[in-house]
Scaffold this active site. Sequence first.
Site, PDB file in Angstrom:
ATOM      1  N   CYS A 188      -5.649   1.569   7.001  1.00 33.88           N
ATOM      2  CA  CYS A 188      -5.774   1.285   5.561  1.00 33.88           C
ATOM      3  C   CYS A 188      -4.757   0.318   4.981  1.00 33.88           C
ATOM      4  O   CYS A 188      -5.117  -0.772   4.561  1.00 33.88           O
ATOM      5  CB  CYS A 188      -5.693   2.558   4.734  1.00 33.88           C
ATOM      6  SG  CYS A 188      -6.008   4.076   5.590  1.00 33.88           S
ATOM      7  N   HIS A 192      -2.777   2.586  -2.125  1.00 34.63           N
ATOM      8  CA  HIS A 192      -2.155   2.685  -0.790  1.00 34.63           C
ATOM      9  C   HIS A 192      -1.327   1.445  -0.422  1.00 34.63           C
ATOM     10  O   HIS A 192      -1.280   1.050   0.737  1.00 34.63           O
ATOM     11  CB  HIS A 192      -3.223   2.955   0.298  1.00 34.63           C
ATOM     12  CG  HIS A 192      -2.645   3.757   1.436  1.00 34.63           C
ATOM     13  ND1 HIS A 192      -3.302   3.966   2.616  1.00 34.63           N
ATOM     14  CD2 HIS A 192      -1.444   4.381   1.553  1.00 34.63           C
ATOM     15  CE1 HIS A 192      -2.544   4.694   3.422  1.00 34.63           C
ATOM     16  NE2 HIS A 192      -1.419   4.951   2.791  1.00 34.63           N
TER      17      HIS A 192
END
Length: 502
Positions: free
Chosen positions: A76, A132
């Site tokens: 990610c 993130h």
Amino acid sequence: MASGLHGPRCAALLVLILATFHHADCAAKPNIVFILADDLGFHDVGYHGSRIKTPHLDQLSENGVRLENYYVQPMCSPTRCQLMSGRYQIHNGIQHSLFGDSQRTGLPLDSPTLADKLRESGYSTHLVGKWHLGFYKKEYMPNSRGFDSSFGFLTGHEGHYDHKRDYEHKAKYLDLRDNGRPATGQDGHHSTYMYTQRAVDLIHTHNKSKPLFLYMAYQAPHNPLEVPHSFEKPYKDIKNKDRRRYAGLVSMLDQSVANITQTLKDSGLWDNTLLVFSTDNGGTIYYGGNNYPLRGWKFSLWEGGIRGIGFVSGGDNITLQRNVVHRGLVHVSDWFPTLLSVAGGNLNGTKPLDGVNQWRSISLAAPPPRKWLLHNIDPLTKKKGKKLFPHTFDTRVRAAIRFGDYKLITGDPGNGSWIPPPEMNSVRAEVDNESSKKNLWLFNVTNDPEEKHDLSSKRPGLVKDILDLLAQVNSTAVPAYFPPKDPEANPKLHGGVWGPWV
Ligand SMILES: *[C@@H]1O[C@H](CO)[C@@H](O)[C@H](O)[C@H]1NC(C)=O
Ligand SMILES: *[C@@H]1O[C@H](CO)[C@@H](O)[C@H](O)[C@H]1NC(C)=O
Ligand SMILES: *[C@@H]1O[C@H](CO)[C@@H](O)[C@H](O)[C@H]1NC(C)=O
Ligand SMILES: *[C@@H]1O[C@H](CO)[C@@H](O)[C@H](O)[C@H]1NC(C)=O
Ligand SMILES: *[C@@H]1O[C@H](CO)[C@@H](O)[C@H](O)[C@H]1NC(C)=O
Ligand SMILES: *[C@@H]1O[C@H](CO)[C@@H](O)[C@H](O)[C@H]1NC(C)=O
Ligand SMILES: *[C@@H]1O[C@H](CO)[C@@H](O)[C@H](O)[C@H]1NC(C)=O
Ligand SMILES: *[C@@H]1O[C@H](CO)[C@@H](O)[C@H](O)[C@H]1NC(C)=O
């Protein structure tokens, strides 16, 4: 940089408008909607022959350009970093892993983000969903990184219904913010519905005097495998529960994309909207995802970890090839210069980019600009085996690079098994029982995307040349930054909500 999609027309229009008004931007700048799926596997869209049905993604991509030589990073944060910075992991210091919830780290502040640059070029910029990219200080949060508005969560994943993220596998704390402020009252509202609803609201209230940049970073179909029963039900023939629920999450995402495009149509924005769809990394077989027939999965440098689902589509006013499969090499770092060129923006103020402008190649079938691509060099993963070629790149180090048709892998790339999805019960899994003994591979991935025929022992001269290229690329790397966990990050110390703590 080259003028954007509507460059010449835009310039002419601007002159005309400037003659009459004080502040006028070019009305022809396209809206840009970037939809990022989380952990969506290579096998898991309808148009790749999946049991999972994605009629809207199939149709949208058919009406545009399917990228079938498209790469993302194996996990990610690195993919999101490259999307937002146009720079490789080795240039952002994030070559080892993702940003941990409790680490004092984030996307470096020394180069503008894609959102910064689009905003500078006149766009109204919005993030919905997963960030993130670090949050230990306020400066790393989305509203400080070019987004006019943000709604979503900061860590890597959380409950789809309770919007809570555990601290060190213990107590769970809210991780949901609306423009930086904790967002309560959403308990029980599935993240995919919630984010789609926000997108619909943003489109409805969008002031058309500016072009729109909407970055939809869904958590779907990432675990936890929580999904409304109505989406799981059509897959009741799939006996594996995880796979069935994951399939439901993919269907729900597919419907969300349909709802977003329909809302853009209803608002009169669609004609001039460019839509990009991408996954962030390969699917993970331990949570229902699948990349068959590719080897490996999320976190690995095998194709199953990095070859992504991706396509470009859009309304009738977007100059774009239609119904085309694009086989030129495209990388997630390329969106930065590509979308800025479409937006008529510039690269002023960025650190040197690794991404290249793909727009002419994607939209008009101009020759693909990319000849090679660094997948990653990770100096912190445990070295493996013996150094095989003296005086060049150390083959014990985990790395992978693409050079034309060839892909070279060194060190420990992760588990390279070929695992078919559970519903394909006529196909046998092939467990990778060989790679633990090796640290060097060379494949022609154009004819061997399954990475079954290692050419490294047959082509030592070529291996040496590509290792030399890797060594050269490596000499530009910044040190990998992977700080220890900071116990001060514990949300218990900050009102029970994940957020900046320094
Ligand atoms: C849209 O933005 C323009 C320029 O800032 C402003 O003049 C106009 O009032 C806005 N329209 C609405 C409906 O808010
Ligand atoms: C899509 O829109 C329809 C009609 O408003 C709604 O019933 C459905 O729940 C929406 N789906 C998602 C995933 O948001
Ligand atoms: C699309 O193009 C047509 C013809 O050039 C133009 O009239 C129309 O305003 C454009 N629509 C949008 C949404 O840009
Ligand atoms: C680039 O940025 C600098 C500093 O922000 C500014 O002075 C310059 O005018 C900019 N140039 C362009 C072409 O936008
Ligand atoms: C990559 O470069 C760094 C810094 O120059 C060096 O320490 C390291 O040994 C190089 N790695 C490999 C695998 O050659
Ligand atoms: C690789 O993954 C497969 C599938 O989960 C597993 O059976 C195998 O033991 C793994 N191999 C190693 C070396 O961990
Ligand atoms: C290794 O895997 C191959 C392919 O799955 C299989 O044919 C072979 O028997 C395996 N070897 C061992 C030692 O397990
Ligand atoms: C890789 O394989 C393809 C398909 O067979 C072939 O056309 C191409 O020439 C090969 N590449 C190289 C560099 O040998």
